[in-house]
Design a protein around this motif. Sequence first.
Motif, mmCIF file in Angstrom:
data_model
loop_
_atom_site.group_PDB
_atom_site.id
_atom_site.type_symbol
_atom_site.label_atom_id
_atom_site.label_comp_id
_atom_site.label_asym_id
_atom_site.label_seq_id
_atom_site.Cartn_x
_atom_site.Cartn_y
_atom_site.Cartn_z
ATOM 1 N N THR A 1 0.342 6.111 -0.312
ATOM 2 C CA THR A 1 0.411 4.812 0.658
ATOM 3 C C THR A 1 0.102 3.514 -0.077
ATOM 4 O OG1 THR A 1 -1.977 5.299 1.032
ATOM 5 C CG2 THR A 1 -0.377 6.434 2.713
ATOM 6 N N TRP A 2 -0.123 3.751 -1.420
ATOM 7 C CA TRP A 2 -0.469 2.519 -2.040
ATOM 8 C C TRP A 2 0.056 2.646 -3.480
ATOM 9 C CZ3 TRP A 2 -3.531 1.350 -6.361
ATOM 10 C CH2 TRP A 2 -3.744 0.047 -6.659
ATOM 11 N N ARG A 3 0.642 1.610 -4.110
ATOM 12 C CA ARG A 3 1.249 1.580 -5.520
ATOM 13 C C ARG A 3 0.613 0.374 -6.230
ATOM 14 N NH1 ARG A 3 7.154 2.403 -7.075
ATOM 15 N NH2 ARG A 3 7.313 0.080 -6.065
ATOM 16 N N HIS A 4 0.062 0.305 -7.404
ATOM 17 C CA HIS A 4 -0.411 -0.905 -8.221
ATOM 18 C C HIS A 4 0.912 -1.470 -8.314
ATOM 19 C CE1 HIS A 4 -2.315 -3.737 -10.978
ATOM 20 N NE2 HIS A 4 -3.366 -3.269 -10.372
ATOM 21 N N SER A 5 0.733 -2.973 -8.335
ATOM 22 C CA SER A 5 1.945 -3.945 -8.690
ATOM 23 C C SER A 5 2.535 -3.604 -9.911
ATOM 24 C CB SER A 5 1.375 -5.325 -8.239
ATOM 25 O OG SER A 5 0.389 -5.623 -9.226
ATOM 26 N N ASP B 1 0.539 -4.416 1.101
ATOM 27 C CA ASP B 1 0.772 -3.604 -0.236
ATOM 28 C C ASP B 1 0.462 -2.119 0.039
ATOM 29 O OD1 ASP B 1 -2.033 -3.776 0.108
ATOM 30 O OD2 ASP B 1 -2.391 -3.897 -1.972
ATOM 31 N N HIS B 2 0.208 -1.830 1.230
ATOM 32 C CA HIS B 2 0.138 -0.407 1.697
ATOM 33 C C HIS B 2 1.365 0.051 2.501
ATOM 34 C CE1 HIS B 2 -4.259 0.718 0.678
ATOM 35 N NE2 HIS B 2 -4.446 -0.469 0.292
ATOM 36 N N ALA B 3 1.443 1.331 2.509
ATOM 37 C CA ALA B 3 2.208 1.902 3.302
ATOM 38 C C ALA B 3 1.434 2.388 4.937
ATOM 39 C CB ALA B 3 2.957 2.935 2.947
ATOM 40 N N ALA B 4 2.187 2.206 5.759
ATOM 41 C CA ALA B 4 1.357 2.689 6.980
ATOM 42 C C ALA B 4 1.480 4.200 7.213
ATOM 43 C CB ALA B 4 1.860 1.864 8.235
ATOM 44 N N LYS B 5 0.416 4.930 7.977
ATOM 45 C CA LYS B 5 0.558 6.125 8.384
ATOM 46 C C LYS B 5 0.511 6.325 9.737
ATOM 47 C CE LYS B 5 -1.206 9.366 4.847
ATOM 48 N NZ LYS B 5 -2.252 10.131 4.310
ATOM 49 N N SER B 6 1.181 7.492 10.476
ATOM 50 C CA SER B 6 1.182 7.706 11.649
ATOM 51 C C SER B 6 0.924 9.435 11.930
ATOM 52 C CB SER B 6 2.569 7.178 12.422
ATOM 53 O OG SER B 6 3.620 8.083 12.014
#
Length: 202
Positions: free
Chosen positions: A114-118, A151-156
């Motif tokens: 859900t997250w990756r450093h730039s 910068d985060h992906a969303a979760k459902s």
Amino acid sequence: DGDGRVASMDVSVGSCWMRICSVYMPPLGARTASRKHVYEAVLKAQADTGNDHCVVFGGDWNSHVGRDGVEGGHAMLTPSSTGGKEMVAWLESRVAGRTLGVVDQKLVLRKRGTWRHSVGSNWYELDYFIASKAYLGRFGRLQVHAVGESDHAAKSVLFKLAGVPKVNGRSWRDQKLNVRESFAVGKLQDPDIQKEYSIEVT
């Protein structure tokens, strides 16, 4: 609460009552006390509901839990971060471990990041749903969605409203516990089927 990082809302749908909470855990580099305040706020939001009602905490926990921190469940192969190890220890503690569990680790999902450093290419799973353990079996269909503004992906995740968690030690999956209070059969077109259903549901 938790320095304004935990917000809760009570929702009632039919006979199903649940408390939905959003969480933003400070990064590990922040003051240790700030993360402690969030954990305390989570327990406070859960404490007055017990295990009779579902409490769900979803959000950015700033804690990556890898496969090394999950037994008999699902997680990314990359090792747990220091924050992830802290979160696992908190969940396994005598206070929280008996009441809360990580929904995500019960569900299969191939691309969990859900997250990756730039400046890096590695993905981390920092966002989770944590819920009352008695209700973990009601969750399914975990998904990750790209979000352009963050910068985060969303979760459902899907939550099943029907049933009750436990009655006298029996599972909510017991069909005898999942009885509808009413069932309209008037729109069934076949008279024989309508009669049969009318007998069965009365």
